[in-house]
Enzyme design. Sequence first.
Site, short mmCIF file in Angstrom:
data_model
loop_
_atom_site.label_atom_id
_atom_site.label_comp_id
_atom_site.label_asym_id
_atom_site.label_seq_id
_atom_site.Cartn_x
_atom_site.Cartn_y
_atom_site.Cartn_z
CD GLU A 222 -2.68 1.10 2.64
OE1 GLU A 222 -3.61 1.90 2.75
OE2 GLU A 222 -2.39 0.25 3.50
CE LYS B 167 -8.36 1.81 2.81
NZ LYS B 167 -7.34 2.02 3.87
CB CYS C 80 -5.45 -1.34 3.95
SG CYS C 80 -5.01 -1.29 5.71
#
Length: 522
Positions: free
Chosen positions: A276, A341, A392
């Site tokens: 990430e 995201k 994540c």
Amino acid sequence: MRQFLTNLWLLPVLSGIFIGTSYIPFPPWASMFGFIPLWIFWEQQTRLKNVILGGVLCSFVFSLIGFNWVTYLLHEFAQVPWVAAVLGMILFALFAHLFVSVAGALWFIGRSLKLYTGWQSILVMGLFTALCLWAMPMLFKWNFGYSWYGAQIPVYQLAEYIGFSGLSMLTVLANVPLYFAWQKRQDKQGRVVLTRVVITFLALNAFGLSAKAWLPMPDATFNTLLVQANIGNAEKVAAEVGRGFYEQIIDQYQTATDQGLAKYAHNKIDFILWSETAFPALLNPEYQGSYYAQQLIKYIKQREVALITGAYAKDPDNGLITNSLFIIDKKGKVQSPYYSKTILLAFGEYIPGEEKFPVFREWLPMVGHFGRGQGPTQLLALEEYKIGPQICYESLYPDFSKSLADLGAQFIVNVTNDSWYGTWQEPYQHMYMTLGRAVEIRRPLVRVTNTGISTVVLASGEVLEQSPMHQAWAGLYSVPYLIQPKATFYQRYFALMPGLLIGLSLLLLLNGYRLRAKKIAM
């Protein structure tokens, strides 16, 4: 009397200890009877306030045990003193898992209305606890199912049919017959119930082993080099806010990658995977001509291996920076589309309510302000691969991975940064929560992190080699997969388990109202 009350109030504490010490990284030794002391306490109460307080006490204790890493997070991420971090942990533990108190309150109200007694009262306690656990929003959701997976007890394979949320609810409901067996422990009936619970548990584990054995054989394989560069938090934050360290971070990733490429020089590598925001600069089309983007593209061209990496992008609609995932093919071309995201971490990547109350941003300027992506609406493409992107925290949401599977993803790629949480509990909890998605949708999942734990889980739930924590590292994985995977039972009937429990709860309540009305009429 005072001594009696003191001892009675230890029952919620005992439940909290049972539940907390049955959560990852501990084995689920008390998961199937952890609520029983609390339920004994509830049944002896005549005031709603005591039921609620008992639930709060129980959840406070198990939150302190299971999520004590929040203290480290507050100290490391928010840069607050240890004393303030401990106070923050206490506040978190008080309010993080109020599903227990809500379930107790609902049960108490129903009992006060004389809707159920005896074994039905115990069943309703279990149903309400399981449903409140499933339905109530939580920043970090408690789940009893993952502990079975962490301990590698075959019952976790049931997640293919009911998901880990369903397995969690089933674990809560296991407390019901065991509570009844405890009440009847002096009688033969209690021993019979206990024996049946043991036999059922063994049968479910046997079914789990069978479910794994029945899986279709993969018909393709890819090789991926996972790279974790072990970037420090100070450097990550500085790069995120534009204060340098770009070259150092990129150099660490390239060095670790080159070491991996040299180590596995005689192996075919289909793509490299960085974690990430590993590339600490913008990489969407308008910025691919920048110095750092061009350096990365040049690096990939020279190695002639594709790269999947976390990076930043800028949302053209609102100008906000997004936490994104990009693919660069072996010729150095940045592929389209990229993924941004969508499920952001509250108080880490956004401030809840700041759209309506901008003053929140003035009060908390240190909190990130990221834009959101469009959700799991399209896959990433690299040659013939159909890749489900996930960043994540998004791995904690089963419906997110289900949507990727529904789109036809052959495998999931998850990029993460767990450097804020220490090494004790959270890295293992987050890992198994993420890897659990592979069992639910029966697709491999590749997970790479900045500081560990990086690994691969197969569709069978088998976890391959785990990377060391807080070390620079690169590892090669050969991952078998299905070119055209089929939908699992859980995918097709996603809401079956909570639907059944809601239906059963309504039947019990309606029957209670019917019987009460009948008594009044007589």
